[in-house]
Design a protein around this motif. Structure first.
Motif, PDB file in Angstrom:
ATOM      1  N   HIS A  90     -74.131  14.455 -42.573  1.00  0.00           N
ATOM      2  CA  HIS A  90     -73.129  14.862 -43.552  1.00  0.00           C
ATOM      3  C   HIS A  90     -71.839  14.066 -43.370  1.00  0.00           C
ATOM      4  CE1 HIS A  90     -75.198  18.180 -45.521  1.00  0.00           C
ATOM      5  NE2 HIS A  90     -75.680  18.546 -44.336  1.00  0.00           N
ATOM      6  N   THR A  91     -71.017  14.047 -44.423  1.00  0.00           N
ATOM      7  CA  THR A  91     -69.827  13.196 -44.387  1.00  0.00           C
ATOM      8  C   THR A  91     -68.508  13.941 -44.579  1.00  0.00           C
ATOM      9  OG1 THR A  91     -70.220  12.701 -46.731  1.00  0.00           O
ATOM     10  CG2 THR A  91     -71.055  11.130 -45.121  1.00  0.00           C
ATOM     11  N   PRO A 122     -84.021   4.653 -36.066  1.00  0.00           N
ATOM     12  CA  PRO A 122     -84.152   4.548 -37.526  1.00  0.00           C
ATOM     13  C   PRO A 122     -83.315   5.600 -38.250  1.00  0.00           C
ATOM     14  CG  PRO A 122     -86.308   4.559 -36.452  1.00  0.00           C
ATOM     15  CD  PRO A 122     -85.302   4.957 -35.409  1.00  0.00           C
ATOM     16  N   TYR A 123     -82.692   5.189 -39.328  1.00  0.00           N
ATOM     17  CA  TYR A 123     -81.962   6.115 -40.202  1.00  0.00           C
ATOM     18  C   TYR A 123     -81.971   5.517 -41.596  1.00  0.00           C
ATOM     19  CZ  TYR A 123     -77.997   2.860 -40.094  1.00  0.00           C
ATOM     20  OH  TYR A 123     -77.202   1.751 -40.226  1.00  0.00           O
ATOM     21  N   LYS A 124     -81.607   6.358 -42.573  1.00  0.00           N
ATOM     22  CA  LYS A 124     -81.504   5.879 -43.953  1.00  0.00           C
ATOM     23  C   LYS A 124     -80.193   6.371 -44.547  1.00  0.00           C
ATOM     24  CE  LYS A 124     -86.506   6.030 -44.759  1.00  0.00           C
ATOM     25  NZ  LYS A 124     -87.600   6.658 -45.557  1.00  0.00           N
ATOM     26  N   ARG A 125     -79.388   5.470 -45.032  1.00  0.00           N
ATOM     27  CA  ARG A 125     -78.150   5.845 -45.710  1.00  0.00           C
ATOM     28  C   ARG A 125     -78.479   5.993 -47.200  1.00  0.00           C
ATOM     29  NH1 ARG A 125     -73.207   2.289 -43.859  1.00  0.00           N
ATOM     30  NH2 ARG A 125     -74.110   2.948 -41.889  1.00  0.00           N
ATOM     31  N   CYS A 126     -79.152   7.082 -47.528  1.00  0.00           N
ATOM     32  CA  CYS A 126     -79.719   7.276 -48.862  1.00  0.00           C
ATOM     33  C   CYS A 126     -78.764   7.942 -49.837  1.00  0.00           C
ATOM     34  CB  CYS A 126     -80.996   8.104 -48.760  1.00  0.00           C
ATOM     35  SG  CYS A 126     -80.780   9.682 -47.918  1.00  0.00           S
ATOM     36  N   GLY A 127     -77.613   8.433 -49.354  1.00  0.00           N
ATOM     37  CA  GLY A 127     -76.608   9.014 -50.228  1.00  0.00           C
ATOM     38  C   GLY A 127     -76.913  10.445 -50.643  1.00  0.00           C
ATOM     39  N   GLY A 148     -62.830  16.761 -50.743  1.00  0.00           N
ATOM     40  CA  GLY A 148     -63.373  15.558 -50.128  1.00  0.00           C
ATOM     41  C   GLY A 148     -62.363  14.437 -50.026  1.00  0.00           C
ATOM     42  N   LEU A 149     -61.511  14.296 -51.069  1.00  0.00           N
ATOM     43  CA  LEU A 149     -60.455  13.282 -51.022  1.00  0.00           C
ATOM     44  C   LEU A 149     -59.490  13.563 -49.881  1.00  0.00           C
ATOM     45  CD1 LEU A 149     -59.605  12.819 -54.820  1.00  0.00           C
ATOM     46  CD2 LEU A 149     -60.845  11.218 -53.339  1.00  0.00           C
ATOM     47  N   LYS A 150     -59.100  14.834 -49.725  1.00  0.00           N
ATOM     48  CA  LYS A 150     -58.186  15.199 -48.633  1.00  0.00           C
ATOM     49  C   LYS A 150     -58.821  14.944 -47.267  1.00  0.00           C
ATOM     50  CE  LYS A 150     -55.617  18.635 -51.324  1.00  0.00           C
ATOM     51  NZ  LYS A 150     -55.309  20.084 -51.509  1.00  0.00           N
ATOM     52  N   ASN A 151     -60.123  15.121 -47.190  1.00  0.00           N
ATOM     53  CA  ASN A 151     -60.818  14.880 -45.925  1.00  0.00           C
ATOM     54  C   ASN A 151     -61.130  13.405 -45.688  1.00  0.00           C
ATOM     55  OD1 ASN A 151     -60.840  17.602 -45.296  1.00  0.00           O
ATOM     56  ND2 ASN A 151     -62.886  17.968 -46.126  1.00  0.00           N
ATOM     57  N   LYS A 152     -60.807  12.561 -46.689  1.00  0.00           N
ATOM     58  CA  LYS A 152     -61.033  11.119 -46.591  1.00  0.00           C
ATOM     59  C   LYS A 152     -62.521  10.782 -46.403  1.00  0.00           C
ATOM     60  CE  LYS A 152     -56.367  10.286 -44.866  1.00  0.00           C
ATOM     61  NZ  LYS A 152     -55.515   9.700 -43.795  1.00  0.00           N
ATOM     62  N   VAL A 153     -63.346  11.439 -47.224  1.00  0.00           N
ATOM     63  CA  VAL A 153     -64.779  11.165 -47.190  1.00  0.00           C
ATOM     64  C   VAL A 153     -65.031   9.741 -47.680  1.00  0.00           C
ATOM     65  CG1 VAL A 153     -67.020  11.811 -48.148  1.00  0.00           C
ATOM     66  CG2 VAL A 153     -65.367  13.587 -47.504  1.00  0.00           C
ATOM     67  N   LYS A 154     -65.747   8.993 -46.906  1.00  0.00           N
ATOM     68  CA  LYS A 154     -65.924   7.564 -47.167  1.00  0.00           C
ATOM     69  C   LYS A 154     -66.745   7.317 -48.440  1.00  0.00           C
ATOM     70  CE  LYS A 154     -66.118   4.899 -43.674  1.00  0.00           C
ATOM     71  NZ  LYS A 154     -66.504   4.160 -42.452  1.00  0.00           N
ATOM     72  N   ASP A 155     -66.198   6.476 -49.318  1.00  0.00           N
ATOM     73  CA  ASP A 155     -66.889   5.954 -50.505  1.00  0.00           C
ATOM     74  C   ASP A 155     -67.240   7.015 -51.546  1.00  0.00           C
ATOM     75  OD1 ASP A 155     -66.794   3.457 -49.273  1.00  0.00           O
ATOM     76  OD2 ASP A 155     -68.776   3.698 -48.361  1.00  0.00           O
ATOM     77  N   MET A 156     -66.717   8.211 -51.423  1.00  0.00           N
ATOM     78  CA  MET A 156     -67.019   9.278 -52.386  1.00  0.00           C
ATOM     79  C   MET A 156     -66.412   8.968 -53.745  1.00  0.00           C
ATOM     80  SD  MET A 156     -65.856  13.283 -52.193  1.00  0.00           S
ATOM     81  CE  MET A 156     -64.153  12.796 -52.534  1.00  0.00           C
ATOM     82  N   CYS A 179     -71.876  10.710 -52.965  1.00  0.00           N
ATOM     83  CA  CYS A 179     -71.477  10.394 -51.589  1.00  0.00           C
ATOM     84  C   CYS A 179     -72.488   9.403 -51.009  1.00  0.00           C
ATOM     85  CB  CYS A 179     -71.434  11.657 -50.733  1.00  0.00           C
ATOM     86  SG  CYS A 179     -70.282  12.916 -51.286  1.00  0.00           S
ATOM     87  N   PRO A 180     -72.314   8.122 -51.247  1.00  0.00           N
ATOM     88  CA  PRO A 180     -73.305   7.138 -50.786  1.00  0.00           C
ATOM     89  C   PRO A 180     -73.392   7.005 -49.279  1.00  0.00           C
ATOM     90  CG  PRO A 180     -71.367   6.039 -51.680  1.00  0.00           C
ATOM     91  CD  PRO A 180     -71.208   7.497 -51.990  1.00  0.00           C
ATOM     92  N   TYR A 181     -72.371   7.499 -48.550  1.00  0.00           N
ATOM     93  CA  TYR A 181     -72.353   7.357 -47.096  1.00  0.00           C
ATOM     94  C   TYR A 181     -73.222   8.402 -46.399  1.00  0.00           C
ATOM     95  CZ  TYR A 181     -70.160   5.707 -42.746  1.00  0.00           C
ATOM     96  OH  TYR A 181     -69.917   5.147 -41.505  1.00  0.00           O
ATOM     97  N   THR A 182     -73.644   9.447 -47.117  1.00  0.00           N
ATOM     98  CA  THR A 182     -74.520  10.461 -46.533  1.00  0.00           C
ATOM     99  C   THR A 182     -75.869   9.836 -46.193  1.00  0.00           C
ATOM    100  OG1 THR A 182     -73.455  12.218 -47.793  1.00  0.00           O
ATOM    101  CG2 THR A 182     -75.667  12.671 -46.962  1.00  0.00           C
ATOM    102  N   GLY A 183     -76.450  10.264 -45.099  1.00  0.00           N
ATOM    103  CA  GLY A 183     -77.731   9.696 -44.699  1.00  0.00           C
ATOM    104  C   GLY A 183     -78.661  10.728 -44.104  1.00  0.00           C
TER     105      GLY A 183
END
Length: 348
Positions: A90-91, A122-127, A148-156, A179-183
């Motif tokens: 989670h992000t 192994p991992y997948k950044r599948c969003g 999410g913006l306040k938490n500075k979630v990456k690339d959201m 949220c593309p950074y979620t994996g």
């Protein structure tokens, strides 16, 4: 050395408890439970899930000269909470801005990816998509986006309904948070790699070592102490010789309240076991799902809602619900433990 095996939700966990110092001098177990020379550990970590193993690893990174041991009751590591979860990285979208949860989730995602790269896990950044299926859900989606913006979630980013199918061709909605950074990752494998790190740095990991009690004594002979003696903790196990340590940290997941009580601490909050149940999407339809697809959380319920979650093995899970379990290790409907049931029925 610890060789990881080929393969693996109880909530309301109280994870960390640091014990007071006192103990009796007792012999130490080797990895295969045969007796070895007497040894005093600087820190014993009780619990071989991801929290306990991460704690032991960090202790050795920060204090490489310390003697650290991890004690796990099962024959293998990561057998419970760590091995029974959806495997999502989670992000930080959901947590209250400024909270420790938000901070740890955002920073933890970065650290998790870095660690997996470093160790070849192994991992997948599948969003992930959080999808509003109608206009009534849009205000809650907008509020979640602001969080999410306040938490500075990456690339959201926020996307319109027409853009959803560019990401998930078989998903429909009026608006979504992307949220593309979620994996996804196998957290059990991550935990077992932590165990390897612990042993590579001189620590010990003992399985089949169920801690049942502690004893606290002063004046234990200790050549590393300036006075020649010190205060230690004796950690007693079922059908095993006991461990001696200067400090003990317990990370016992679904049993954390019981172990806290044995250590002389308050047992509250109590563990009330709930089980999350999932359906598995027909393998012939698994290719319809590219990444995680979540609903907008319903504030009436204390969880994120039923969602699609791809897994590292290629399967796709749909769930979870949340049902009262009749055992702390109640992973199946038929699992039943009278002691566990009587405890949570009597708890107020």
């Amino acid at each position: 050395a610890y060789a990881p095996p080929s393969t693996q939700k109880v909530n309301m966990l109280r994870s960390l408890n640091i014990l007071p110092l006192r103990a009796q001098a007792l012999s130490i177990l080797s990895r295969d439970s045969s007796s070895s020379a007497q040894q005093i550990y600087d820190v014993a970590v009780v619990g071989g899930g991801i929290v306990g193993l991460a704690t032991a690893r960090q202790l050795l990174l920060s204090h490489p000269n310390k003697k650290v041991v991890v004690l796990e009751k099962e024959s293998d590591l990561a057998m419970h909470q760590t091995g029974h979860n959806s495997g999502v990285i989670h992000t930080g979208v959901y947590y209250t801005p400024g909270s420790l949860k938000a901070k740890l989730c955002v920073e933890g995602a970065d650290l998790a990816y870095q660690y997996c790269e470093q160790e070849g896990i192994p991992y997948k950044r599948c969003g992930k998509l959080i999808v509003a299926v109608d206009e009534s859900e849009v205000p809650r989606l907008d509020a979640l986006f602001e969080r999410g913006l306040k938490n500075k979630v990456k690339d959201m980013r926020m996307i319109e309904g027409s853009q959803i199918q560019e990401i998930e061709p078989h998903c429909q909605g009026v608006k979504a948070i992307h949220c593309p950074y979620t994996g996804i990752v196998d957290w059990g494998l991550v935990a077992r790699t932590y165990a390897e790190n612990v042993e590579q740095r001189g620590g010990a990991v003992l399985t089949n070592h169920e801690v049942i009690d502690f004893s606290y004594h002063q004046g234990v002979p200790d050549t590393s102490s300036p006075s020649g003696s010190d205060t230690h903790v004796g950690i007693h196990a079922a059908d095993k010789e006991s461990i001696l340590a200067r400090r003990v940290i317990t990370c016992c997941g679904a049993y954390s309240d019981r172990i806290a009580q044995k250590s002389g601490c308050d047992r509250d909050p109590r563990i009330v076991p709930f089980r999350g149940e999932y359906l598995i999407l027909n393998q012939k339809r698994a290719n319809l799902i590219k990444g995680n697809i979540y609903p907008v959380p319903d504030p009436r319920f204390p969880f994120l809602g039923v969602h699609f979650t791809p897994r590292m093995d290629g399967s796709v899970w749909l769930g979870p619900n949340a049902v009262l379990a009749f055992a702390r290790e109640g992973y199946k409907l038929t699992d039943f433990n009278l002691k566990d049931i009587s405890e949570f029925v009597a708890f107020r």
